[in-house]
Design a protein around this motif. Structure first.
Motif, short mmCIF file in Angstrom:
data_model
loop_
_atom_site.label_atom_id
_atom_site.label_comp_id
_atom_site.label_asym_id
_atom_site.label_seq_id
_atom_site.Cartn_x
_atom_site.Cartn_y
_atom_site.Cartn_z
N THR A 156 33.64 37.85 37.27
CA THR A 156 34.83 38.70 37.10
C THR A 156 34.94 39.05 35.62
OG1 THR A 156 36.26 36.80 36.67
CG2 THR A 156 36.06 37.49 38.97
N THR A 157 35.92 39.89 35.28
CA THR A 157 36.04 40.29 33.87
C THR A 157 36.45 39.14 32.96
OG1 THR A 157 38.29 41.02 34.24
CG2 THR A 157 36.61 42.71 34.39
N TRP B 285 45.03 49.50 53.74
CA TRP B 285 45.05 50.21 52.45
C TRP B 285 45.79 51.53 52.54
CZ3 TRP B 285 43.71 47.41 48.37
CH2 TRP B 285 42.91 46.29 48.60
N GLY C 196 40.88 39.91 35.04
CA GLY C 196 39.98 38.93 35.65
C GLY C 196 40.75 37.93 36.49
N GLN D 217 41.80 39.59 39.70
CA GLN D 217 40.68 39.66 40.64
C GLN D 217 40.38 38.28 41.23
OE1 GLN D 217 37.14 41.09 38.71
NE2 GLN D 217 35.98 41.26 40.59
N ILE E 177 49.32 43.87 48.27
CA ILE E 177 48.05 43.34 48.80
C ILE E 177 48.21 41.87 49.18
CG2 ILE E 177 45.64 42.75 48.21
CD1 ILE E 177 45.66 45.24 46.34
N THR F 24 37.35 48.47 47.29
CA THR F 24 37.08 47.82 48.57
C THR F 24 36.52 48.88 49.55
OG1 THR F 24 38.05 46.29 50.15
CG2 THR F 24 39.37 48.20 49.60
N LYS G 275 41.01 53.51 42.74
CA LYS G 275 42.33 52.91 42.94
C LYS G 275 43.36 53.85 43.56
CE LYS G 275 44.59 51.94 39.07
NZ LYS G 275 45.88 52.61 38.91
N SER H 179 41.68 42.03 29.52
CA SER H 179 40.49 41.78 30.32
C SER H 179 40.62 40.43 31.06
CB SER H 179 39.31 41.78 29.35
OG SER H 179 38.15 41.69 29.97
N TYR I 3 36.11 46.84 38.16
CA TYR I 3 37.51 46.43 38.04
C TYR I 3 38.10 47.09 36.79
CZ TYR I 3 41.05 43.64 40.23
OH TYR I 3 42.16 43.26 40.97
N ASN J 160 39.13 43.98 46.47
CA ASN J 160 39.10 44.63 45.16
C ASN J 160 39.78 46.00 45.27
OD1 ASN J 160 38.45 46.09 42.88
ND2 ASN J 160 36.33 45.40 42.79
N ARG J 161 40.99 46.10 44.69
CA ARG J 161 41.76 47.34 44.88
C ARG J 161 41.13 48.54 44.19
NH1 ARG J 161 45.87 48.18 40.78
NH2 ARG J 161 45.60 46.66 39.13
N PHE J 162 40.11 48.32 43.38
CA PHE J 162 39.41 49.43 42.74
C PHE J 162 38.22 49.91 43.57
CE2 PHE J 162 41.68 47.35 39.35
CZ PHE J 162 42.17 48.41 38.62
N ASN K 168 31.19 44.83 41.21
CA ASN K 168 32.61 44.48 41.10
C ASN K 168 33.36 45.35 40.11
OD1 ASN K 168 32.37 42.02 42.74
ND2 ASN K 168 31.10 41.35 41.02
#
Lengths: 312, 178
Positions: free
Chosen positions: B159-160, A91, A67, A70, A134, B119, B86, A63, B81, B115-117, B79
């Protein structure tokens, strides 16, 4: 999006093959470099905000890893030169490159590709590539892309997985957790080479937490080039918290990554927290003198080689 | 999933028609969509370790929500994640969103542009492919830029790993079942 980037990815993957056998020195350093590069953002952020403290009991988990991922993507300005604006991400192009990589991996794995066990490893490898892509889209000429080292590892023929799920890690490497130095180390790094059902790995020690602790310590005890402290004293400080490092491991796992953030500097008298331009210059000059010493020795070797007729 | 596997909080509180997925330590759904289930994949004991305070009442995977179909009017994600949109051709999550949504339900996603999960550009592509796959419009896609500090003043997004983050987009999906 530069046209050449898509072509570059496809060319890279066309020539991809799995390495015959994993070798720890080949994969360990790139993984730790990757994690150090991610952590660099967190350390720089901490410097700006002075709001996060770590204790030795803080475990690094998946996690935390996600994080950091991100956080890095959203804060590239912390590391990238200010004049370099993040560029737009295509993308669709990244999806195409991921598909290309997936197909290539399937071909390389042959019948092994259907194994459910391998699924997380394949997914993690492709996810790492996605992050590399990315970041590359955003900053095409960057030398700070934290996924650069894992991407090179992929191109060298490794597939990999980072996980804190003990059961999953054990499926690949039943004895890996036996290598733990302490109970708080729960993140395993698994690599796969060509040989079927053959995995190797390494346990992530708590270097990321220690980096933060040492940074905080230097900030408090050794602010500026006029107040350096010797390495021995820093080691004593972390030993008091129950952590032991050999001198050389401490250099590579803690001090070197911290120096590369440009948050700490060093001189012949020890290490210090960099606060201003004079601190920066002092450390620069110290490293320059060391570099000059190495260059002098190298020149002697070159002359020696020439006089002995040795081709280097 | 059969009826016996539904979480009792979902079956006992049918008047609650909003759900936040992957809430972590946050409670955005509770504040902006009152009467809202706050859920996360992490167990509550794990969240007790991570968060100073958390509001999660149900631990569940966003891709496998233990409730009956046609259950929610608003599904909220801040958010996302580790789960989301994805991969191409992976419709597990969209299928689950479709299953638990009521007709004309809103799926609200606050996210960043990287955010690739989740966007906006990526979600748009996934929705287009998903609708094509089903030869019908199961979801309508829309999004807008937001200033989260202003639009949701006083609410902190994380964020996580508990670092502050500032969502820049609000994606709105409308689920169509009729």
């Amino acid at each position: 999006m530069p046209e050449s980037l898509t072509t570059q990815f496809q060319t890279d993957f066309q020539g991809l093959s799995l390495i015959d056998s994993s070798k720890k020195p080949e994969y360990e350093r790139p993984f730790f470099n990757h994690l150090d590069s991610l952590n660099k953002y967190d350390l720089l952020f901490t410097k700006e905000k002075s709001s996060f403290q770590k204790t030795v009991k803080d475990k690094f988990s998946l996690s935390d890893y996600l994080g950091l991922e991100q956080f890095v993507m959203e804060n590239t300005h912390l590391v990238e030169p200010t004049e370099m604006q993040a560029q737009e991400i295509d993308w669709n192009e990244i999806d195409n490159a991921k598909d290309f990589l997936q197909d290539k991996i399937n071909k390389l794995l042959g019948h092994e590709q259907i194994s459910q066990t391998l699924k997380p490893l394949i997914e993690f490898t492709i996810d790492s590539f996605e992050n590399y892509a990315i970041y590359t889209y955003m900053h095409p000429k960057s030398t700070h892309n934290p996924w650069m080292s894992t991407h090179h590892l992929l191109l060298s023929g490794y597939m990999y997985l980072i996980s804190d799920k003990e059961e999953l890690v054990k499926e690949f490497h039943p004895t890996l957790y036996g290598q733990k130095n302490n109970q708080d180390e729960n993140v395993g790094i698994i690599t796969k080479a060509k040989k079927e059902r053959k995995f190797k790995g390494v346990i992530l020690d708590n270097r990321l937490t220690i980096q933060m602790l040492v940074l905080n310590y230097l900030k408090k005890i050794a602010p500026g080039y006029e107040n350096p402290i010797p390495k021995k004293r820093i080691l004593q400080h972390i030993e008091e918290k129950g952590i032991t490092y050999s001198d050389s491991s401490f250099n590579t796992a803690v001090l070197l990554p911290l120096k590369r953030t440009l948050l700490i500097g060093s001189s012949s008298r020890g290490y210090y927290y960099m606060e201003d331009n004079d601190d920066f210059k002092t450390s620069y000059k110290f490293h320059q003198s060391k570099y000059a010493g190495i260059e002098f020795t190298m020149n002697i070797y070159k002359e020696g080689a020439a006089s002995r007729g040795i081709s280097l | 999933m059969n009826l016996a596997e539904y979480h009792p909080l979902f079956t006992d509180n049918l008047q609650v028609v909003n759900i936040e997925l992957g809430a972590g330590c946050g409670n955005f759904g509770q504040i902006y969509y009152p009467e809202c289930f706050i859920t996360d994949m992490e167990t509550k004991s794990k969240l007790d370790e991570i968060c100073t305070n958390h509001f999660v009442t149900i631990s569940c995977d966003a891709r496998n929500i233990p409730c009956e179909s046609n259950r929610f009017k608003n599904i909220i994600m801040c958010n996302p994640y580790g789960y989301g949109f994805k991969d191409r051709r992976d419709y597990t999550f969209l299928n689950e969103l479709y299953r638990v949504s009521l007709n004309e339900a809103n799926i609200i996603i606050l996210t960043s542009g990287v955010n690739r999960f989740a966007t906006p550009d990526k979600v748009k592509i996934r929705i287009k492919d998903y609708n094509l796959e089903h030869s019908t419009t199961r979801f309508m896609f829309d999004y807008q830029e937001i200033d989260s500090e202003k639009d949701y003043e006083g609410y902190n997004f994380f964020t996580t790993n508990r670092r502050k983050t500032f969502p820049k987009f609000k994606i709105a999906l409308k689920c169509l079942k009729a």
